[in-house]
Every structure is written in C-alpha cells, then in structure tokens.
Design a protein around this motif. Structure first.
Motif, PDB file in Angstrom:
ATOM      1  N   UNK A   1       0.840  -1.206   0.000  1.00 52.13           N
ATOM      2  CA  UNK A   1       0.000   0.000   0.000  1.00 52.13           C
ATOM      3  C   UNK A   1       0.874   1.255   0.000  1.00 52.13           C
ATOM      4  N   UNK A   2       1.959   1.206   0.782  1.00 55.12           N
ATOM      5  CA  UNK A   2       2.865   2.356   0.852  1.00 55.12           C
ATOM      6  C   UNK A   2       3.480   2.638  -0.519  1.00 55.12           C
ATOM      7  N   UNK A   3       3.916   1.581  -1.194  1.00 50.60           N
ATOM      8  CA  UNK A   3       4.540   1.786  -2.511  1.00 50.60           C
ATOM      9  C   UNK A   3       3.539   2.373  -3.509  1.00 50.60           C
ATOM     10  N   UNK A   4       2.306   1.941  -3.431  1.00 48.22           N
ATOM     11  CA  UNK A   4       1.276   2.474  -4.333  1.00 48.22           C
ATOM     12  C   UNK A   4       1.004   3.950  -4.062  1.00 48.22           C
ATOM     13  N   UNK A   5       1.101   4.349  -2.787  1.00 50.00           N
ATOM     14  CA  UNK A   5       0.922   5.766  -2.441  1.00 50.00           C
ATOM     15  C   UNK A   5       2.046   6.615  -3.033  1.00 50.00           C
ATOM     16  N   UNK A   6       3.256   6.082  -2.986  1.00 51.22           N
ATOM     17  CA  UNK A   6       4.432   6.823  -3.459  1.00 51.22           C
ATOM     18  C   UNK A   6       4.507   6.827  -4.985  1.00 51.22           C
ATOM     19  N   UNK A   7       4.108   5.721  -5.613  1.00 49.50           N
ATOM     20  CA  UNK A   7       4.278   5.562  -7.067  1.00 49.50           C
ATOM     21  C   UNK A   7       3.064   4.884  -7.684  1.00 49.50           C
ATOM     22  N   UNK A   8       2.188   5.673  -8.295  1.00 46.76           N
ATOM     23  CA  UNK A   8       0.970   5.145  -8.913  1.00 46.76           C
ATOM     24  C   UNK A   8       1.278   4.159 -10.044  1.00 46.76           C
ATOM     25  N   UNK A   9       2.458   4.320 -10.696  1.00 42.83           N
ATOM     26  CA  UNK A   9       2.796   3.433 -11.809  1.00 42.83           C
ATOM     27  C   UNK A   9       3.059   2.005 -11.352  1.00 42.83           C
ATOM     28  N   UNK A  10       3.167   1.817 -10.035  1.00 44.95           N
ATOM     29  CA  UNK A  10       3.429   0.472  -9.500  1.00 44.95           C
ATOM     30  C   UNK A  10       2.164  -0.386  -9.426  1.00 44.95           C
ATOM     31  N   UNK A  11       0.985   0.214  -9.671  1.00 44.03           N
ATOM     32  CA  UNK A  11      -0.261  -0.479  -9.350  1.00 44.03           C
ATOM     33  C   UNK A  11      -0.466  -1.783 -10.124  1.00 44.03           C
ATOM     34  N   UNK A  12       0.116  -1.909 -11.325  1.00 45.35           N
ATOM     35  CA  UNK A  12      -0.092  -3.137 -12.098  1.00 45.35           C
ATOM     36  C   UNK A  12       1.109  -4.089 -12.035  1.00 45.35           C
ATOM     37  N   UNK A  13       2.095  -3.763 -11.176  1.00 42.19           N
ATOM     38  CA  UNK A  13       3.329  -4.566 -11.127  1.00 42.19           C
ATOM     39  C   UNK A  13       3.100  -5.908 -10.430  1.00 42.19           C
ATOM     40  N   UNK A  14       3.761  -6.950 -10.973  1.00 43.45           N
ATOM     41  CA  UNK A  14       3.748  -8.286 -10.363  1.00 43.45           C
ATOM     42  C   UNK A  14       5.166  -8.841 -10.402  1.00 43.45           C
ATOM     43  N   UNK A  15       5.593  -9.428  -9.300  1.00 43.16           N
ATOM     44  CA  UNK A  15       6.929 -10.016  -9.212  1.00 43.16           C
ATOM     45  C   UNK A  15       6.815 -11.527  -9.072  1.00 43.16           C
ATOM     46  N   UNK A  16       7.493 -12.253  -9.954  1.00 44.24           N
ATOM     47  CA  UNK A  16       7.569 -13.720  -9.873  1.00 44.24           C
ATOM     48  C   UNK A  16       9.042 -14.126  -9.760  1.00 44.24           C
ATOM     49  N   UNK A  17       9.304 -15.128  -8.934  1.00 47.47           N
ATOM     50  CA  UNK A  17      10.683 -15.588  -8.704  1.00 47.47           C
ATOM     51  C   UNK A  17      10.734 -17.113  -8.812  1.00 47.47           C
ATOM     52  N   UNK A  18      11.775 -17.613  -9.491  1.00 42.34           N
ATOM     53  CA  UNK A  18      11.989 -19.058  -9.597  1.00 42.34           C
ATOM     54  C   UNK A  18      13.470 -19.356  -9.401  1.00 42.34           C
ATOM     55  N   UNK A  19      13.757 -20.588  -8.987  1.00 37.87           N
ATOM     56  CA  UNK A  19      15.138 -21.010  -8.724  1.00 37.87           C
ATOM     57  C   UNK A  19      15.496 -22.202  -9.591  1.00 37.87           C
ATOM     58  N   UNK A  20      16.716 -22.200 -10.126  1.00 37.30           N
ATOM     59  CA  UNK A  20      17.170 -23.315 -10.959  1.00 37.30           C
ATOM     60  C   UNK A  20      17.560 -24.498 -10.083  1.00 37.30           C
ATOM     61  N   UNK A  21      17.131 -25.677 -10.477  1.00 37.42           N
ATOM     62  CA  UNK A  21      17.436 -26.883  -9.707  1.00 37.42           C
ATOM     63  C   UNK A  21      18.832 -27.396 -10.034  1.00 37.42           C
TER      64      UNK A  21
END
Length: 316
Positions: free
Chosen positions: A296-316
């Motif tokens: 919520x804090x990041x969205x208040x500071x930066x409206x352009x963040x509203x559609x951002x999604x972060x995905x993380x994967x690790x190599x086996x």
C-alpha cells in the motif's frame, strides 16, 4: 536528469538471495535503482552486469553506480542478447558456459522514458512519433502508423494492447494518413479517440493508453525479446541461481508464468505410487507460488506500480 522510482525494489533483490561474491545480471537497468541495491550487497569479488539499450540510461548509470564501478559492468545491449553478452564476461563463465547466480527483469518502459516528452512514449506529451528504446534501431511508431496496412495495425493494437476497437482505430489512421503524414503523438491521440465510441472513451482511463502500449511493444519487439531472454536466462543460471521478473501487464505476466510452469519440476506418477519412478525432473522450482504485489505504501508513493507483479523461480 534521469529520475526513476524503482518498483518492488527490496522484494525483487531480496528474492535473488545476493551472495557477496556472486555474479548477477540486471537485464533492464533503467534508472539503476535495482542495480544500485544489488551492487551495494556485493563484495569486491562479486560482479553485477547491468544491461540497457537506452543511451540516456547508460550515461546516467555512470553517475548512479559510481560508488560501485569496481564491481559493475555497464553494457549496452538488448536483453535478448544475454547469453552472447555473458560469453564476453570471463567472470560469468564456468566450464565453458555462462553460469550466473541471479538474473533480474523489470519490464516495460521506464519512468524517465515516459517523462521525457521528446521520446514519443507518452500520450500526455505532444512529440514526434518515435517510441524506440534504442535510438540506433530503425523501426519507429511513425513508420508503423504511416506505412503498415490497416489489418496489420489492427492486429498490433488488438494483440499487444488488448484494444477491442482496434479495427476502427486502424481504419481511422489509414484514412487520415492518405491526406497527410501522421507526425506526432498528439495527432495520433486524436485519431485514436476518433476510432473509439464516445461512451467507451468516458470509461477505463485514457483512451490512447492501450494503443500506445501496443505500438511501443511492436516498435521494440518487447514480447519476442522477453521470450528469447527467458530461455537464455535459464541456460545461463548456475544451480540454485534465481530469476526474478517484474511485469506490468497481462501479456508479459502470462509469458513469464507459462515459462515458469513449463520448466517447473513435474512428477507424472499416479498419486497412489509410494515413490517417484517417472524421474521427470524440471529445471526450475517456484520461489513464489503467487506473484508478489506492491505494498500500500509503494502504491501511495508511485501510482505506476499499481499493475506490477513479481515472480521468482530457482534453478534446480
């Protein structure tokens, strides 16, 4: 000045599990926010390879990353060349192939590119129709709207912008360019508005948003480059190396999600089997089952963040 608000910065860098002596790649340096945070966690033996194709970003990075230039290599390149770039960096090579500890993608157009009216990315600034991230490439938005056939323009708007009035907009563009060349973003915005029914123009944000996104993706072949870079990134990761991807719209996120799913470990044995006998092992494991979203804090500071999604994967 190249001001930049970096989205999901702490979460994405934390997700990479930075080792002081590790080798990392920031595929989308932009304003160097992520790069600076990664570099600050590296020791003298570590290395960050920071890529960008925008000359303004590259020049700015020399200042932002000045305290860390002993452990950072700033390279002008499209991230679809990641494997080739890494083959030219001795520290990234092991046993004759690239082996790095983490790779980060922060996709889309950067805030400075949007805010620089002259670049032609924004529907809020009247400027020459350009939209190139790398000014050395030939294809511009002006070429597309003035030279491509209506059906091809409509396809771009529909597939990359999910614009349901794509055919109408393309038809208006083609009709207008027969009278005079479409030169500026302002002219294009008016034509897009003309192609969208009045009732639809009153809902869902700026009427040109989807079309401008679509043209930018087409000019820079963003989705094609991303698909190529993902596959190369998997080849270039060391075991236990991680890949973190920040996306801003459904097309990029779908490509990332499908790529991760395709390469995740999969056992195809019937559930009743006491142990795995199929030996079908994938190349990745998901670090995050669901995407991480901005606070919520990041969205208040930066409206352009509203559609951002972060995905993380690790190599086996």
């Amino acid at each position: 000045m190249f001001h930049h608000v970096t989205v999901l910065k702490e979460e994405s860098v934390e997700g990479l599990h930075i080792k002081p002596d590790g080798v990392y790649v920031d595929c989308t340096m932009g304003g160097a926010g992520h790069s600076a945070l990664i570099a600050s966690k590296l020791g003298p033996e570590g290395l960050l390879i920071a890529l960008d194709q925008d000359d303004v970003a590259l020049a700015n990075a020399q200042t932002v990353l000045a305290p860390y230039l002993d452990r950072v290599a700033i390279i002008k390149s499209n991230f679809r060349e990641i494997e080739l770039v890494l083959r030219g960096v001795p520290k990234a090579m092991k046993d004759g192939k690239p082996q790095v500890d983490g790779i980060l993608f922060d996709l889309g157009v950067s805030s400075p590119q949007l805010d620089d009216g002259d670049r032609g990315f924004s529907y809020n600034h009247d400027a020459e129709l350009d939209m190139r991230m790398d000014r050395d490439t030939l294809l511009t938005a002006k070429t597309i709207v003035n030279e491509w056939p209506a059906d091809k323009i409509a396809k771009v708007l529909f597939e990359y912008g999910e614009e349901k009035f794509s055919r109408r907009i393309a038809s208006v563009i083609v009709e207008a360019r027969e009278k005079k060349t479409i030169e500026t973003t302002g002219e294009l915005v008016e034509l897009i508005k003309e192609g969208i029914p009045a009732a639809a123009r009153r809902t869902g944000g700026h009427p040109a948003k989807r079309s401008f996104q679509a043209l930018r993706i087409a000019v820079n072949d963003e989705l094609g480059a991303f698909e190529e870079a993902l596959q190369q990134s998997l080849n270039c990761l060391a075991p236990q190396g991680r890949i973190a991807v920040i996306t801003f719209h459904s097309l990029e996120d779908r490509i990332c999600k499908q790529f991760f799913v395709k390469n995740v470990e999969k056992c195809t044995c019937p559930p009743a089997f006491p142990m795995c006998v199929c030996e079908k092992v994938g190349d990745l494991k998901l670090v995050t089952r669901k995407p991480i979203l901005p606070s919520e804090h990041e969205l208040e500071v930066n409206q352009r963040a509203r559609s951002a999604k972060l995905r993380i994967a690790e190599k086996l």
